[in-house]
Design a protein around this motif. Structure first.
Motif, short mmCIF file in Angstrom:
data_model
loop_
_atom_site.label_atom_id
_atom_site.label_comp_id
_atom_site.label_asym_id
_atom_site.label_seq_id
_atom_site.Cartn_x
_atom_site.Cartn_y
_atom_site.Cartn_z
N CYS A 190 59.46 39.93 17.04
CA CYS A 190 58.59 39.01 16.33
C CYS A 190 57.48 39.81 15.64
CB CYS A 190 58.01 38.02 17.33
SG CYS A 190 56.85 36.86 16.63
N HIS A 191 57.22 39.51 14.40
CA HIS A 191 56.10 40.13 13.71
C HIS A 191 55.48 39.11 12.76
CE1 HIS A 191 59.98 41.14 11.85
NE2 HIS A 191 59.40 40.89 10.70
N ARG A 192 54.20 39.25 12.57
CA ARG A 192 53.47 38.29 11.73
C ARG A 192 53.87 38.50 10.26
NH1 ARG A 192 49.87 35.92 14.73
NH2 ARG A 192 48.11 35.32 13.44
N SER A 193 53.88 37.40 9.54
CA SER A 193 54.17 37.48 8.11
C SER A 193 53.36 36.42 7.40
CB SER A 193 55.67 37.23 7.86
OG SER A 193 55.97 35.85 8.04
N LYS A 194 53.43 36.44 6.10
CA LYS A 194 52.84 35.32 5.39
C LYS A 194 53.69 34.09 5.66
CE LYS A 194 54.72 37.15 1.09
NZ LYS A 194 54.35 37.57 -0.26
N ARG A 195 53.26 32.96 5.17
CA ARG A 195 53.89 31.69 5.48
C ARG A 195 54.40 31.06 4.19
NH1 ARG A 195 52.78 27.29 9.45
NH2 ARG A 195 52.64 25.33 8.32
N MET A 196 55.63 30.60 4.22
CA MET A 196 56.16 29.86 3.09
C MET A 196 56.02 28.37 3.40
SD MET A 196 59.80 29.97 1.11
CE MET A 196 60.76 28.84 2.08
N ASN A 197 55.22 27.68 2.62
CA ASN A 197 55.05 26.24 2.80
C ASN A 197 56.02 25.50 1.90
OD1 ASN A 197 52.72 26.18 4.65
ND2 ASN A 197 51.70 27.24 2.97
N VAL A 198 56.65 24.49 2.47
CA VAL A 198 57.60 23.67 1.73
C VAL A 198 57.07 22.24 1.70
CG1 VAL A 198 59.97 22.82 1.55
CG2 VAL A 198 59.53 25.11 2.47
N LEU A 199 57.00 21.68 0.53
CA LEU A 199 56.60 20.28 0.35
C LEU A 199 57.86 19.56 -0.12
CD1 LEU A 199 54.19 22.33 -0.76
CD2 LEU A 199 52.97 20.17 -0.95
N GLY A 200 58.33 18.61 0.67
CA GLY A 200 59.63 18.01 0.39
C GLY A 200 59.61 16.51 0.25
N PHE A 201 60.53 16.02 -0.57
CA PHE A 201 60.78 14.59 -0.76
C PHE A 201 62.25 14.37 -0.41
CE2 PHE A 201 57.49 15.92 -3.63
CZ PHE A 201 56.61 14.86 -3.76
N LEU A 202 62.52 13.59 0.63
CA LEU A 202 63.89 13.41 1.10
C LEU A 202 64.27 11.93 1.13
CD1 LEU A 202 66.44 14.74 2.47
CD2 LEU A 202 65.33 14.21 4.66
N SER A 203 65.47 11.62 0.61
CA SER A 203 65.98 10.25 0.67
C SER A 203 66.97 10.13 1.82
CB SER A 203 66.68 9.88 -0.65
OG SER A 203 67.93 10.54 -0.74
N ARG A 204 67.31 8.90 2.18
CA ARG A 204 68.29 8.68 3.25
C ARG A 204 69.68 9.12 2.83
NH1 ARG A 204 68.71 2.93 5.07
NH2 ARG A 204 68.29 2.45 2.91
N SER A 205 69.91 9.32 1.54
CA SER A 205 71.22 9.80 1.07
C SER A 205 71.24 11.33 0.94
CB SER A 205 71.58 9.14 -0.26
OG SER A 205 70.59 9.44 -1.24
N ASN A 206 70.25 12.00 1.56
CA ASN A 206 70.16 13.46 1.57
C ASN A 206 69.86 14.06 0.21
OD1 ASN A 206 71.12 14.78 4.42
ND2 ASN A 206 72.07 12.80 4.08
N ASP A 207 69.20 13.30 -0.65
CA ASP A 207 68.73 13.84 -1.92
C ASP A 207 67.37 14.49 -1.62
OD1 ASP A 207 68.31 14.40 -4.61
OD2 ASP A 207 67.46 12.42 -5.01
N LEU A 208 67.27 15.80 -1.79
CA LEU A 208 66.04 16.52 -1.47
C LEU A 208 65.46 17.15 -2.73
CD1 LEU A 208 64.03 17.76 0.64
CD2 LEU A 208 65.57 19.74 0.71
N PHE A 209 64.18 16.87 -2.96
CA PHE A 209 63.41 17.55 -4.00
C PHE A 209 62.34 18.33 -3.26
CE2 PHE A 209 59.82 18.02 -6.80
CZ PHE A 209 60.39 18.34 -8.02
#
Length: 199
Positions: free
Chosen positions: A60-79
């Motif tokens: 384990c080593h520290r790293s920067k962080r990738m933040n994900v902002l997501g919009f998900l539908s019940r039909s698995n459509d992800l933006f």
């Protein structure tokens, strides 16, 4: 969290979301769930097994962080929208602007509005964010804020759990670059290789 929330508000919102899902099933509405999550090289290992006297280790080593902002539908459509900076109101507004820009074309064509379900985080309630609501609504996207301490009503929480605890292989944590590549590949394959079945 259950002990902190208002149970009457929770049950009322649960019934309201059920009605929104029915509207979506009837073709009157498109429903998306929004949230943010972060990924770094500190692995998410909720539990593990080892023989008595044996010690298992994960580098384990520290790293920067990738933040994900997501919009998900019940039909698995992800933006999704990513940022390596801290998530601020401006970051969230930029993600919503990009989502609305994408959805506005569908709305012009179908006249089916979209409702985005999200939590009550302070960055979602800031003055800058609220100023954008009317403009987004004119383009076919309205928002529904969940009551406090109700993460189980936000279906995108299931996506973050699946990615972190099931779909990311352990060797994804070798380096930040490796992790970023894996996360982006998995998110790009939601609805194809990776599916969530919602009740």
């Amino acid at each position: 969290m259950k002990g902190k929330r208002n149970e009457a508000d929770f049950q009322r919102d649960k019934a309201y979301l059920k009605a929104l899902k029915q509207q979506e099933d009837d073709g009157e509405l498109k429903l998306y769930y929004f949230d943010e999550s972060g990924f770094s090289t500190t692995p998410c290992v909720p539990y593990g097994w080892q023989r008595i006297g044996e010690t298992r280790q994960i580098p384990c080593h520290r790293s920067k962080r990738m933040n994900v902002l997501g919009f998900l539908s019940r039909s698995n459509d992800l933006f999704f929208h990513t940022s390596e900076q801290s998530v601020t109101t401006d970051t969230v507004v930029n993600a919503f602007d990009a989502f609305v820009e994408t959805y506005a074309g569908k709305y012009e064509e179908t006249k089916v509005p979209c409702c985005v379900v999200l939590d009550n985080a302070s960055i979602h309630r800031s003055g800058v964010f609220k100023e954008k609501l009317a403009g987004w609504q004119q383009r076919g996207v309205c928002l529904h804020f969940l009551p406090p301490y109700s993460p189980e009503l936000n279906l995108i929480e299931i996506l973050w759990r699946k990615v972190k605890y099931e779909w990311l292989p352990l060797d994804a944590y070798q380096s930040y670059g490796h992790l970023k590549k894996w996360v982006l590949e998995i998110l790009s394959d939601i609805g194809k290789k990776f599916q969530i079945t919602f009740a």
